[in-house]
Design a protein around this motif. Structure first.
Motif, PDB file in Angstrom:
ATOM      1  N   MET A   1       2.441  11.638 -45.666  1.00 53.59           N
ATOM      2  CA  MET A   1       2.847  10.447 -46.208  1.00 53.59           C
ATOM      3  C   MET A   1       1.998   9.183 -45.888  1.00 53.59           C
ATOM      4  SD  MET A   1       5.963   9.759 -43.473  1.00 53.59           S
ATOM      5  CE  MET A   1       6.667  11.261 -43.512  1.00 53.59           C
ATOM      6  N   THR A   3       1.554   4.528 -46.330  1.00 51.66           N
ATOM      7  CA  THR A   3       1.873   3.271 -46.976  1.00 51.66           C
ATOM      8  C   THR A   3       0.808   2.560 -46.995  1.00 51.66           C
ATOM      9  OG1 THR A   3       4.148   3.213 -46.320  1.00 51.66           O
ATOM     10  CG2 THR A   3       3.313   1.148 -46.755  1.00 51.66           C
ATOM     11  N   THR A  66       3.704   3.231 -51.702  1.00 54.33           N
ATOM     12  CA  THR A  66       4.107   4.181 -50.565  1.00 54.33           C
ATOM     13  C   THR A  66       3.987   5.482 -51.401  1.00 54.33           C
ATOM     14  OG1 THR A  66       6.594   4.074 -51.130  1.00 54.33           O
ATOM     15  CG2 THR A  66       5.596   2.556 -49.316  1.00 54.33           C
ATOM     16  N   ASP A  68       5.337   9.174 -50.357  1.00 53.66           N
ATOM     17  CA  ASP A  68       6.048  10.371 -49.733  1.00 53.66           C
ATOM     18  C   ASP A  68       6.030  11.776 -50.148  1.00 53.66           C
ATOM     19  OD1 ASP A  68       7.848  11.888 -48.433  1.00 53.66           O
ATOM     20  OD2 ASP A  68       9.583  10.668 -48.695  1.00 53.66           O
ATOM     21  N   ASP A  69       4.986  12.323 -49.574  1.00 56.12           N
ATOM     22  CA  ASP A  69       4.777  13.664 -50.205  1.00 56.12           C
ATOM     23  C   ASP A  69       6.074  14.792 -49.900  1.00 56.12           C
ATOM     24  OD1 ASP A  69       4.461  13.979 -47.593  1.00 56.12           O
ATOM     25  OD2 ASP A  69       2.572  15.033 -47.614  1.00 56.12           O
ATOM     26  N   SER A  70       7.047  14.692 -49.125  1.00 58.94           N
ATOM     27  CA  SER A  70       7.919  15.597 -49.068  1.00 58.94           C
ATOM     28  C   SER A  70       8.788  15.298 -50.317  1.00 58.94           C
ATOM     29  CB  SER A  70       8.709  15.325 -47.888  1.00 58.94           C
ATOM     30  OG  SER A  70       8.976  14.033 -47.719  1.00 58.94           O
ATOM     31  N   THR A 118       3.415   6.137 -42.240  1.00 55.23           N
ATOM     32  CA  THR A 118       4.817   6.077 -42.198  1.00 55.23           C
ATOM     33  C   THR A 118       5.069   5.567 -43.602  1.00 55.23           C
ATOM     34  OG1 THR A 118       5.416   4.007 -40.894  1.00 55.23           O
ATOM     35  CG2 THR A 118       5.337   6.082 -39.771  1.00 55.23           C
ATOM     36  N   ILE A 119       6.237   5.783 -44.031  1.00 52.87           N
ATOM     37  CA  ILE A 119       6.742   5.171 -45.291  1.00 52.87           C
ATOM     38  C   ILE A 119       7.548   3.758 -44.784  1.00 52.87           C
ATOM     39  CG2 ILE A 119       8.226   5.366 -47.473  1.00 52.87           C
ATOM     40  CD1 ILE A 119       5.798   7.255 -47.148  1.00 52.87           C
ATOM     41  N   THR A 121      10.198   0.851 -45.260  1.00 50.24           N
ATOM     42  CA  THR A 121      11.384   0.703 -46.088  1.00 50.24           C
ATOM     43  C   THR A 121      11.277  -0.331 -46.967  1.00 50.24           C
ATOM     44  OG1 THR A 121      12.492  -0.665 -44.559  1.00 50.24           O
ATOM     45  CG2 THR A 121      12.837   1.797 -44.446  1.00 50.24           C
TER      46      THR A 121
END
Length: 191
Positions: A1, A3, A66, A68-70, A118-119, A121
């Motif tokens: 992940m 950003t 951003t 988010d690979d998950s 991190t991602i 928000t």
């Protein structure tokens, strides 16, 4: 992940070339794709585009992407507002020993570049935009804050920004490779 967050001001809008804002070979890139007139976040084997395609010279843009690979999701934010979401980016960010480049070929100014592991928000992105929505005049200065997972190992100058390269107050030769493995904040390049 990851950003990637930055402020960008175009001096000219390119019409025939891609301009790399942030680029790490064999890993990821954030570019302005002139052929599409959009931002593109790419991984080797996959990519996602912003929707925004109307850019002006001399205007500051707060840009955030951003990944988010998950969740296989890339989101673009422009000036604190979500611009696009792509939920079909199935590649992952792989380790890479290549240099992290920023501003490569850009015809403009990049300021306040942050790479987070991190991602952020939507609220954090909007707060960041709101808190920095009145940038001061910048004279060939770029600030970079690096999260440890970004693997910022060998910055290269390549004539993009002149002057000295500082890491936590220590000056380095901007035209030579510097090993700053493990640094997690406080890189700036200035005249």
């Amino acid at each position: 992940m990851i950003t990637i967050e930055l402020w960008l001001k175009f001096n000219e809008i390119p019409t025939d070339t891609a301009q790399r804002m942030v680029f790490k070979d064999d890993q990821f890139q954030l570019i302005y794709d002139a052929s599409e007139e959009q931002l593109m976040f790419g991984l080797w084997g996959d990519r996602a585009y912003s929707n925004h395609s109307s850019w002006s010279t001399g205007k500051w843009y707060h840009l955030v992407v951003t990944f988010d690979d998950s969740a296989d999701t890339v989101e673009f934010y422009i000036n604190g507002v979500k611009d696009a979401t792509d939920t079909d980016v199935t590649e992952s960010i792989d380790p890479s020993s290549y240099a992290l480049l920023f501003g490569d070929g850009m015809h403009g100014i990049i300021d306040e570049l942050y790479i987070h592991d991190t991602i952020l928000t939507a609220d954090e992105i909007y707060d960041s935009y709101r808190n920095y929505s009145k940038p001061t005049t910048v004279y060939a200065t770029a600030y970079v804050n690096i999260a440890p997972a970004a693997n910022f190992t060998h910055p290269q100058h390549e004539g993009i920004v002149g002057g000295k390269f500082f890491v936590n107050g220590t000056a380095y030769d901007p035209n030579a490779l510097q090993d700053i493995t493990g640094l997690d904040y406080g890189v700036n390049v200035t005249e």
